[in-house]
Enzyme design. Sequence first.
Site, mmCIF file in Angstrom:
data_model
loop_
_atom_site.group_PDB
_atom_site.id
_atom_site.type_symbol
_atom_site.label_atom_id
_atom_site.label_comp_id
_atom_site.label_asym_id
_atom_site.label_seq_id
_atom_site.Cartn_x
_atom_site.Cartn_y
_atom_site.Cartn_z
ATOM 1 N N LYS A 195 0.860 -1.177 0.000
ATOM 2 C CA LYS A 195 0.000 0.000 0.000
ATOM 3 C C LYS A 195 0.898 1.230 0.000
ATOM 4 O O LYS A 195 1.664 1.459 0.941
ATOM 5 C CB LYS A 195 -0.899 0.010 1.234
ATOM 6 C CG LYS A 195 -1.811 1.230 1.274
ATOM 7 C CD LYS A 195 -2.771 1.172 2.424
ATOM 8 C CE LYS A 195 -3.645 2.417 2.445
ATOM 9 N NZ LYS A 195 -4.587 2.413 3.562
ATOM 10 N N LYS A 248 -2.001 -1.494 -3.973
ATOM 11 C CA LYS A 248 -2.879 -0.325 -3.903
ATOM 12 C C LYS A 248 -2.052 0.951 -3.922
ATOM 13 O O LYS A 248 -1.096 1.029 -3.153
ATOM 14 C CB LYS A 248 -3.674 -0.409 -2.602
ATOM 15 C CG LYS A 248 -4.569 0.779 -2.349
ATOM 16 C CD LYS A 248 -5.168 0.647 -0.994
ATOM 17 C CE LYS A 248 -5.955 1.899 -0.695
ATOM 18 N NZ LYS A 248 -6.489 1.905 0.633
HETATM 19 C C1 PBG Z 1 -7.019 3.630 5.070
HETATM 20 C C2 PBG Z 1 -7.514 3.387 3.730
HETATM 21 C C3 PBG Z 1 -7.321 4.244 2.640
HETATM 22 C C4 PBG Z 1 -8.011 3.682 1.571
HETATM 23 C C5 PBG Z 1 -8.573 2.493 2.004
HETATM 24 N N1 PBG Z 1 -8.244 2.308 3.358
HETATM 25 C C6 PBG Z 1 -6.645 5.509 2.449
HETATM 26 C C7 PBG Z 1 -5.707 6.171 3.258
HETATM 27 O O1 PBG Z 1 -4.592 5.711 3.475
HETATM 28 O O2 PBG Z 1 -6.082 7.262 3.690
HETATM 29 C C8 PBG Z 1 -8.081 4.320 0.223
HETATM 30 C C9 PBG Z 1 -9.061 3.840 -0.713
HETATM 31 C C10 PBG Z 1 -9.349 4.723 -1.856
HETATM 32 O O3 PBG Z 1 -8.711 5.759 -2.074
HETATM 33 O O4 PBG Z 1 -10.278 4.369 -2.579
HETATM 34 N N2 PBG Z 1 -6.609 2.910 5.922
#
Ligand code: PBG
Length: 323
Positions: A195, A248
């Site tokens: 991520k 991601k």
């Molecule tokens: C957080 C989380 C995030 C997303 C999913 N879970 C974003 C972040 O780190 O703020 C992002 C998903 C998206 O942008 O569609 N734990």
Amino acid sequence: MYFPVYRPRRFRRTENLRRMIRETRLDVDHLVYPLFVMPGKGVKNPVQSMPGVFQFSVDQLIEEVRSVVALDIPGIILFGLPEKKDEIGSEAWADNGPVQQAVREIKRLWPQLTVITDVCLCEYTSHGHCGILEGNEVQNDATLELLARVALSHAKAGADIIAPSDMMDGRVSAIRDALDENGFDQTAILAYSAKYCSGFYGPFRDAADSAPKFGDRRSYQMDPANGAEALREVELDIEEGADMVMVKPALSYLDIIWRVKAECGRPVAAYNVSGEYSMIKAAAANGWIDGDRVMMEVLTSMVRAGADLILTYFAKDAAALLR
Ligand code: PBG
């Protein structure tokens, strides 16, 4: 073999010829639809930066899930918003929180629908970070126990798959242990392994009200410049018990999806994140691109790169088009 012996255009002449040699097929089977659930009744708030996406109270969410099931989409992922935020995000593991309630109700109505729950604290903490703080530092090991509690509350409610998105080190084993000790050995873990610290999450933070109140997430999410590190993260998560791993965002990280798929031997998920969705929606609304066409092209590219599953806000639109 070269021109004029080999003429690639021979197989592009008709749709049936193109169909016969098509290498990648986007199918509804790959799609997972993300949903946001909040406290209250009768709530269906449009998310300004994500046209077509809403925050739902549980009763309204059920109606939305009904339409997801009708489109034969195999799974959903739930994100929750609390009534009140606090320093440690304690509503995240409340047995009667919106996510826990939603999971119970959805599994009662549609036991076959795959329900994934996102496990993180950022929607629940007053400071908006994904773990608990000491000063301005996110504490890794102290956060693990809380994440395990959240995961357990989701498993108890009936979630099929737990998806930790916090990026703390060691969270997969902490969650696996908590699940196993409590008899949830059949509950799977989908780890957000690679991520990245991405600007593409902007619209999501409106939807989940989860923007950090100070600083950023660079001390726990990955540097977009790194590739080999993603493979180490994946290896670590599989060692710790992840059943499936995720990359991601997806679109700017197709090379990572490809490398992870080639190396890990596990199902690989790709998260087509909020910013990727909103860019296409915005350009299409301006008439600058053909939204449906670009959506299908982008989703197909993720399958071509090796994604077995795609978490996408386009799931309903794509499923409808694929019919
Ligand atoms: C957080 C989380 C995030 C997303 C999913 N879970 C974003 C972040 O780190 O703020 C992002 C998903 C998206 O942008 O569609 N734990």
